[in-house]
Design an enzyme around this catalytic site. Structure first.
Site, short mmCIF file in Angstrom:
data_model
loop_
_atom_site.label_atom_id
_atom_site.label_comp_id
_atom_site.label_asym_id
_atom_site.label_seq_id
_atom_site.Cartn_x
_atom_site.Cartn_y
_atom_site.Cartn_z
N HIS A 37 3.41 0.64 2.23
CA HIS A 37 3.04 -0.08 0.72
C HIS A 37 4.03 0.02 -0.25
O HIS A 37 4.00 -0.59 -1.22
CB HIS A 37 1.83 0.34 0.62
CG HIS A 37 0.52 -0.29 1.46
ND1 HIS A 37 0.33 -1.53 1.57
CD2 HIS A 37 -0.41 0.60 1.88
CE1 HIS A 37 -0.76 -1.35 2.41
NE2 HIS A 37 -1.14 -0.26 2.57
N GLU A 136 -8.24 5.37 8.84
CA GLU A 136 -8.65 4.85 7.65
C GLU A 136 -9.54 3.30 7.74
O GLU A 136 -9.59 2.72 6.87
CB GLU A 136 -7.34 4.62 6.81
CG GLU A 136 -6.13 3.70 7.63
CD GLU A 136 -4.96 3.67 7.24
OE1 GLU A 136 -5.07 3.79 6.13
OE2 GLU A 136 -4.02 3.25 7.76
N ASP A 162 -8.14 2.91 1.92
CA ASP A 162 -8.34 1.97 2.88
C ASP A 162 -9.71 2.16 3.85
O ASP A 162 -10.45 1.07 4.07
CB ASP A 162 -7.50 1.57 4.36
CG ASP A 162 -6.29 1.12 3.62
OD1 ASP A 162 -6.16 0.11 2.91
OD2 ASP A 162 -5.01 1.22 4.13
#
Length: 235
Positions: A37, A136, A162
């Site tokens: 990310h 996650e 997540d």
């Protein structure tokens, strides 16, 4: 990278080599570069690992569970890869295979930094690489014991953000129970387990609960909060 003792992590997403240098100067247990990310590119990844040097291990949160995404940060000199969205034992086996040279895996030999000291040094460095997997999702939590039992997995790590999306709730009690389930699976397999935390207080609590890795700071919050505090101080 050794994960035998508790490790304080600084998590970096902004793609700034200068911030890596500042983070390394603070002497954390390890630095995490978020390639999934974050704003990291291949050139800045190489530079960031060089700046961190041998004194601070670098963990790369990979962009995905694929041979290229896992090999690139290792070719850049990362001490460990943290592979995202691992939900099954088969996912974990793919991650391990991509992170190891034959005969232990399927990683392709190459890159600039691994070959600086020759093939022998490249193969020796492979012995010290740690392959971590991010749990996650709800499915990953449910399969945590099977994931932890996969040979070559060196540690589990709970991705709380997540996981909250997967659960459909950010209720701290629910996420804490999921984390405890993964932590227990790791312990039964003789593996360390980490937890994504937002700040030093959260990291301290996680380590007290038995997690071996936790995030004391991340660059987005540190910079954001610093700017907000400065502006508020001026009224």
């Amino acid at each position: 990278m050794s994960v035998e003792q508790s490790i304080n992590l600084i998590w970096l997403s902004l793609g700034s080599v200068a911030l890596v240098e500042f983070a390394a100067h603070a002497a954390p247990g390890a630095i995490v570069l978020d390639l999934q990310h974050g704003l990291w590119e291949r050139g800045t990844l190489e530079a960031a690992i060089a700046v961190a040097g041998s004194s601070v291990p670098v963990i790369a949160r990979c962009a995905e569970n694929s041979p290229q995404a896992i090999a690139q940060p290792l070719d850049a000199g990362a001490a460990s890869v943290l592979v995202p969205l691992v939900e099954t034992a088969d996912d974990a086996r793919r991650a391990v295979a991509a992170g190891r040279y034959p005969p232990l895996g399927k990683r392709s030999a190459g890159g600039v930094r691994p070959l600086l000291a020759g093939v022998g040094a490249m193969l020796e460095a492979d012995r010290h690489v740690a392959v971590g997997v991010l749990i996650e999702t709800v499915r990953g939590v449910e399969n945590a014991a099977a994931i932890a039992a996969v040979p070559g997995v060196d540690y589990l790590f709970v991705g709380t953000g997540d996981l909250a999306l997967s659960r459909g709730t950010g209720d701290p009690g629910v996420i804490a129970r999921d984390g405890a389930h993964v932590l227990q699976a790791a312990r039964q397999a003789g593996l360390p387990c980490g937890l994504f935390t937002q700040d030093a207080a959260g990291a301290r609590a996680a380590l007290a609960d038995g997690y071996r890795m936790a995030v004391s700071a991340n660059d987005i919050d540190v910079v954001k909060q610093g700017f907000w505090a400065a502006c508020r101080a001026l009224g």
